[in-house]
Design a protein around this motif. Sequence first.
Motif, PDB file in Angstrom:
ATOM      1  N   ASP A   1      74.586  68.060  52.256  1.00 52.11           N
ATOM      2  CA  ASP A   1      74.316  69.243  53.063  1.00 52.11           C
ATOM      3  C   ASP A   1      74.725  70.474  52.270  1.00 52.11           C
ATOM      4  OD1 ASP A   1      73.347  68.007  55.399  1.00 52.11           O
ATOM      5  OD2 ASP A   1      75.395  67.584  56.077  1.00 52.11           O
TER       6      ASP A   1
ATOM      7  N   THR B   1      74.901  74.795  52.691  1.00 52.76           N
ATOM      8  CA  THR B   1      74.797  75.957  53.562  1.00 52.76           C
ATOM      9  C   THR B   1      75.146  77.191  52.753  1.00 52.76           C
ATOM     10  OG1 THR B   1      75.482  74.615  55.457  1.00 52.76           O
ATOM     11  CG2 THR B   1      75.607  76.992  55.710  1.00 52.76           C
TER      12      THR B   1
ATOM     13  N   ASN C   1      75.239  81.585  52.663  1.00 55.43           N
ATOM     14  CA  ASN C   1      75.187  82.836  53.405  1.00 55.43           C
ATOM     15  C   ASN C   1      74.755  83.918  52.443  1.00 55.43           C
ATOM     16  OD1 ASN C   1      75.425  85.101  54.940  1.00 55.43           O
ATOM     17  ND2 ASN C   1      77.538  84.761  55.543  1.00 55.43           N
TER      18      ASN C   1
ATOM     19  N   TRP D   1      72.660  82.905  57.281  1.00 50.48           N
ATOM     20  CA  TRP D   1      72.963  81.535  56.864  1.00 50.48           C
ATOM     21  C   TRP D   1      71.677  80.742  56.687  1.00 50.48           C
ATOM     22  CZ3 TRP D   1      77.588  80.091  55.213  1.00 50.48           C
ATOM     23  CH2 TRP D   1      78.682  80.867  55.578  1.00 50.48           C
TER      24      TRP D   1
ATOM     25  N   SER E   1      70.527  76.758  55.803  1.00 43.20           N
ATOM     26  CA  SER E   1      71.014  75.381  55.675  1.00 43.20           C
ATOM     27  C   SER E   1      69.923  74.494  55.108  1.00 43.20           C
ATOM     28  CB  SER E   1      71.463  74.837  57.030  1.00 43.20           C
ATOM     29  OG  SER E   1      72.581  75.554  57.487  1.00 43.20           O
TER      30      SER E   1
ATOM     31  N   ALA F   1      79.163  74.743  50.654  1.00 39.90           N
ATOM     32  CA  ALA F   1      79.008  75.970  51.430  1.00 39.90           C
ATOM     33  C   ALA F   1      79.308  77.125  50.497  1.00 39.90           C
ATOM     34  CB  ALA F   1      79.954  75.992  52.624  1.00 39.90           C
TER      35      ALA F   1
END
Length: 164
Positions: A63, A65, A67, A75, A77, A154
Amino acid sequence: MSRLGSALLCVLLLTAGCTIEDHTPTGTRRDEAAVRAVVATYYRTVGDRNWRAGRSVFWDSADVTLNHRSGDSGWISFEGADEYFVYLARSAPAGSQSYRLIRTDFHQQGDLAAVWVTARISTEGDSIDLPESGEVDHFVLRRFGNGWRIIYLASEPESPAVQP
C-alpha cells in the motif's frame, strides 16, 4: 592490607558489577543494514527513473499513500506497487532527481521493520533546476525469506519553514 591494595580491590569489585546493556531491538544489526539498503535502493532507483528496479523492492500488494497537497484532500492512495509505479512513470518530472537523506529512524520487531526518513529532493530538468524540496516518508518492511520488502509507504511533503 595497604591503601593501594584496598583501592585496587574496590575498583575490581566495582568493575565486576558494571555491565554494558545492549538495547538493540529484536533482530540483528545485519537486519538493520539490509532494511536500510532496501530503502536506499528505493530512493536511488526512483531518482534515476529506473521504475523496474524501484518496483523490485516492494511487495506486490504494498500500500502506498502520498499527500501532494493538491485537490480537496491531497491524499492519493495506491493499491499495489504496480499502480504506484505506473503513477510515478506518468507524473515524475523530466530529468533526474537526487535524494539527500537527512535523517533516518529505524525500528524493528521480529519480521517487521519501520523506517522514518526525512529527505531533500533536487530535480534537474532539461534547462532549469527546480528548487530543492523536502518530504517525510514512513516505510514499513516485512521479511520474506532471507530478504526484506516494502509493504507500506506513506509520504508527506515537508512543511515549509515558518518565517518569524
